[in-house]
Design a protein around this motif. Structure first.
Motif, mmCIF file in Angstrom:
data_model
loop_
_atom_site.group_PDB
_atom_site.id
_atom_site.type_symbol
_atom_site.label_atom_id
_atom_site.label_comp_id
_atom_site.label_asym_id
_atom_site.label_seq_id
_atom_site.Cartn_x
_atom_site.Cartn_y
_atom_site.Cartn_z
ATOM 1 N N THR A 21 0.848 -1.187 0.000
ATOM 2 C CA THR A 21 0.000 0.000 0.000
ATOM 3 C C THR A 21 0.886 1.241 0.000
ATOM 4 O OG1 THR A 21 -1.832 -1.085 1.118
ATOM 5 C CG2 THR A 21 -1.696 1.302 1.335
ATOM 6 N N ALA A 67 -3.032 4.979 -0.371
ATOM 7 C CA ALA A 67 -3.565 5.455 0.903
ATOM 8 C C ALA A 67 -3.091 6.889 1.146
ATOM 9 C CB ALA A 67 -3.114 4.537 2.031
ATOM 10 N N ARG A 97 -8.930 4.774 1.733
ATOM 11 C CA ARG A 97 -9.550 3.898 2.728
ATOM 12 C C ARG A 97 -8.698 3.779 3.990
ATOM 13 N NH1 ARG A 97 -11.318 -1.693 1.266
ATOM 14 N NH2 ARG A 97 -12.540 -1.302 3.154
ATOM 15 N N SER A 98 -7.414 4.063 3.889
ATOM 16 C CA SER A 98 -6.538 3.949 5.051
ATOM 17 C C SER A 98 -5.600 5.146 5.113
ATOM 18 C CB SER A 98 -5.738 2.645 5.009
ATOM 19 O OG SER A 98 -4.977 2.561 3.810
ATOM 20 N N ILE A 155 -12.333 7.717 5.520
ATOM 21 C CA ILE A 155 -11.222 6.827 5.876
ATOM 22 C C ILE A 155 -11.680 5.799 6.896
ATOM 23 C CG2 ILE A 155 -8.925 6.703 6.886
ATOM 24 C CD1 ILE A 155 -8.451 9.536 5.809
ATOM 25 N N GLU A 156 -11.412 4.536 6.604
ATOM 26 C CA GLU A 156 -11.855 3.452 7.480
ATOM 27 C C GLU A 156 -10.774 2.998 8.452
ATOM 28 O OE1 GLU A 156 -14.435 0.420 5.408
ATOM 29 O OE2 GLU A 156 -13.608 1.471 3.676
ATOM 30 N N TYR A 157 -9.531 2.897 7.994
ATOM 31 C CA TYR A 157 -8.479 2.285 8.789
ATOM 32 C C TYR A 157 -7.348 3.272 9.075
ATOM 33 C CZ TYR A 157 -10.916 -1.919 7.226
ATOM 34 O OH TYR A 157 -11.878 -2.867 6.963
ATOM 35 N N THR A 158 -6.987 3.381 10.345
ATOM 36 C CA THR A 158 -5.939 4.300 10.781
ATOM 37 C C THR A 158 -4.899 3.538 11.587
ATOM 38 O OG1 THR A 158 -7.541 6.112 10.921
ATOM 39 C CG2 THR A 158 -5.448 6.410 12.071
ATOM 40 N N ARG A 159 -3.643 3.720 11.231
ATOM 41 C CA ARG A 159 -2.585 3.017 11.967
ATOM 42 C C ARG A 159 -2.355 3.674 13.321
ATOM 43 N NH1 ARG A 159 2.355 3.535 13.458
ATOM 44 N NH2 ARG A 159 2.730 5.450 12.294
ATOM 45 N N PRO A 176 -8.823 -5.187 12.897
ATOM 46 C CA PRO A 176 -9.021 -3.774 13.258
ATOM 47 C C PRO A 176 -10.132 -3.629 14.291
ATOM 48 C CG PRO A 176 -10.135 -4.229 11.207
ATOM 49 C CD PRO A 176 -9.435 -5.506 11.581
ATOM 50 N N TRP A 188 -8.921 1.160 14.126
ATOM 51 C CA TRP A 188 -7.474 1.241 14.311
ATOM 52 C C TRP A 188 -6.834 -0.093 13.909
ATOM 53 C CZ3 TRP A 188 -5.464 5.864 15.666
ATOM 54 C CH2 TRP A 188 -6.261 6.771 16.369
ATOM 55 N N SER A 257 -5.951 -2.314 3.220
ATOM 56 C CA SER A 257 -7.397 -2.265 3.435
ATOM 57 C C SER A 257 -8.061 -3.600 3.124
ATOM 58 C CB SER A 257 -8.026 -1.154 2.583
ATOM 59 O OG SER A 257 -7.561 0.110 3.008
#
Length: 396
Positions: A21, A67, A97-98, A155-159, A176, A188, A257
Motif C-alpha cells: 500500500t 492510501a 480507505r486507510s 477513511i476506514e483504517y488508521t494506523r 481492526p 485502528w 485495506s
C-alpha cells in the motif's frame, strides 16, 4: 520520496507478486510541521506532480492501494484537509480507505500522548519519547486543525501502535477495532516497524511459523527511503526478505485495506452449533470468500452440496455474504429438510408426556363414545331381527 525511487522499489515488489500500500501526500506543504516543536516539513513527491499522479493511477489499475500519509508533510488546517480529501477523490476516483499519519502534523488524531487517557502513560510518553512536548489537535473540535469528522466520512483504517514482532496479528488478534472514546476513527490497526531491522527477521523458519499461526506480516516502512541505497539499488537485506515473501505460495500479498477487511469479517463471524447443523453468521458489511472451518464430520450446504476438504484438511465455505449466514448440515437429507435447530430430546419427552396425560384425562370420554357405538349397534341388530320375524310370520 522521489518518483524514480518509488518506481524502483514498487516495480521490484510487483514482480514478486507483492502489492504494498502506497501512502501519499496530496499537496506540497504550506507551513511548518508540528505545533510545539515546529520543524521543516519533509520534501517529497505529491499528487500535484503529473508524472507521479499517472504512476499512482496505473498502480491502482494493477491492484495496488493508494492510501493517505496526510494532506501534506506540513500542518494542515480543517479547510485544507477538506480540500485535500476532495482533491484525492477527484484525482484517483475514490476516497482513501486507510491513513498513516505523518510525523508531527498538527491535524493527526489521538496521536502522541493522546493515544491514552492514563496520566501515568502520558507521563511516560513525555519523559521517554523525543517528541515529548509535541501536541496534536485533529480530534479537538475547538482547534483550527480539527478534522476528525471529515476523515471519518471517508477513511476506514488508521494506523496506531507499532510492534517489533513479525506477526502483528499474534500481538493484536482483535484488529481492526473501534475505540468508543475515540469516535473520530472508525477502525485502528497496528503494524510492525523498524524497516530493515524487521527484514532481518524474515527467514524461511519465521515465515513457516507465521503460516502455522495463520498470522499477518504488516510492515510500516519507508520503502523508497530505506529499502534503497544512495545509488538507488535495493538493499540486500530488503531484497532477500521480499524475495522470501514473494516465493511463498501460501501467502496472500495484497494491500492493507483488503487485508483488514478480511480480518474484520473473520473476527466477527458467529458460529452457533445446533442439534441438526451449524449456522455461521457474518454480521459485518464485508463479503467473505473461502472461509476455512475445521469439522470432524461431513458438511453439506443448504442446497445439498457436500463441501470438500482442501489440501490442509479444512472444509472451505465458498462465500458468506455481508449481513447474512450459512447453514451447514451433517447429511444431505438434513440439508434438504433445512432445520439446523431441530428439537431437543427433553422437548420431545415433554410432549410425549403431555400426550399420555391427555389420553388418561380423556379416558371417560372415549369410554362413553364406545358405549354409544355399542348401543347403536344393538339397536340395529334388534331392528333387523324384528324385520326377520315379521317376514317369517307373513310367510306362515
Amino acid at each position: 520520496s522521489k518518483l524514480h525511487r518509488v518506481q524502483k522499489i514498487y516495480t521490484f515488489c510487483e514482480r514478486l507478486g507483492i502489492f504494498p500500500t502506497r501512502g501519499t501526500w496530496v499537496t506540497p506543504p504550506v507551513r511548518r510541521c508540528g505545533i510545539v516543536n515546529q520543524g521543516l516539513p519533509d520534501d517529497g513527491v505529491t499528487l500535484e506532480c503529473d508524472e507521479y499522479l499517472e504512476w499512482c493511477r496505473a498502480y491502482q489499475s494493477r491492484g495496488g492501494e493508494i492510501a493517505l500519509h496526510g494532506i501534506s508533510s506540513g500542518d494542515n488546517t480543517r479547510d485544507e484537509v477538506r480540500d485535500g480529501l476532495e482533491q484525492f477523490k477527484e484525482l484517483l476516483g475514490s476516497s482513501p480507505r486507510s491513513i498513516f499519519f505523518h510525523k508531527h502534523n498538527a491535524e493527526n488524531l489521538y496521536w502522541g500522548e493522546s493515544f491514552t487517557t492514563s496520566k501515568l502513560k502520558k507521563f511516560l510518553v513525555r519523559s521517554l519519547v523525543p517528541t515529548n512536548h509535541e501536541r496534536y489537535e485533529g480530534h479537538e473540535p475547538e482547534s483550527r486543525y480539527f478534522c476528525g469528522d471529515l476523515t471519518r466520512e471517508s477513511i476506514e483504517y488508521t494506523r496506531l501502535f507499532r510492534t517489533m514482532s513479525l506477526n502483528v496479528l499474534r500481538k493484536s488478534p482483535s484488529m481492526p477495532f473501534h475505540i468508543p472514546v475515540k469516535p473520530f476513527v472508525k477502525f485502528w490497526f497496528h503494524a510492525s516497524a523498524q524497516d530493515l531491522e524487521i527484514c532481518k527477521k524474515v527467514t524461511p523458519k519465521s515465515l513457516d511459523r507465521v503460516a502455522r499461526q495463520d498470522g499477518l506480516v504488516l510492515l510500516y516502512a519507508h520503502l523508497s527511503e530505506n529499502f534503497l541505497d544512495e545509488y538507488h539499488q535495493i538493499h540486500p537485506i530488503a531484497k532477500t526478505a521480499l524475495e522470501r515473501v514473494g516465493s511463498r505460495q501460501d501467502c496472500w500479498k495484497v494491500g492493507v485495506s483488503e487485508i483488514l477487511d478480511r480480518c474484520l469479517g473473520i473476527k466477527n463471524l458467529v458460529v452457533t452449533k445446533h442439534r441438526n447443523g451449524i449456522v455461521v453468521a457474518n454480521p459485518t458489511r464485508i463479503d467473505l470468500h473461502d472461509v476455512q472451518i475445521e469439522c470432524s464430520r461431513n458438511v453439506f450446504l443448504s442446497n445439498g452440496k457436500e463441501l470438500k476438504k482442501n489440501e490442509i484438511g479444512f472444509y472451505v465455505i465458498p462465500h458468506i455474504s455481508a449481513n447474512s449466514c450459512v447453514a451447514l448440515y451433517p447429511t444431505a437429507s438434513a440439508a434438504e429438510i433445512g432445520d439446523p435447530a431441530g428439537s431437543p430430546r427433553l422437548g420431545i419427552l415433554r410432549m410425549q408426556y403431555e400426550e399420555i396425560k391427555r389420553l388418561i384425562l380423556m379416558r371417560k370420554h372415549y369410554k362413553g363414545l364406545e358405549q354409544s357405538f355399542v348401543s347403536e349397534e344393538d339397536m340395529m341388530n334388534r331392528s333387523e331381527r324384528k324385520k326377520q320375524l315379521l317376514s317369517n310370520s307373513i310367510e306362515v
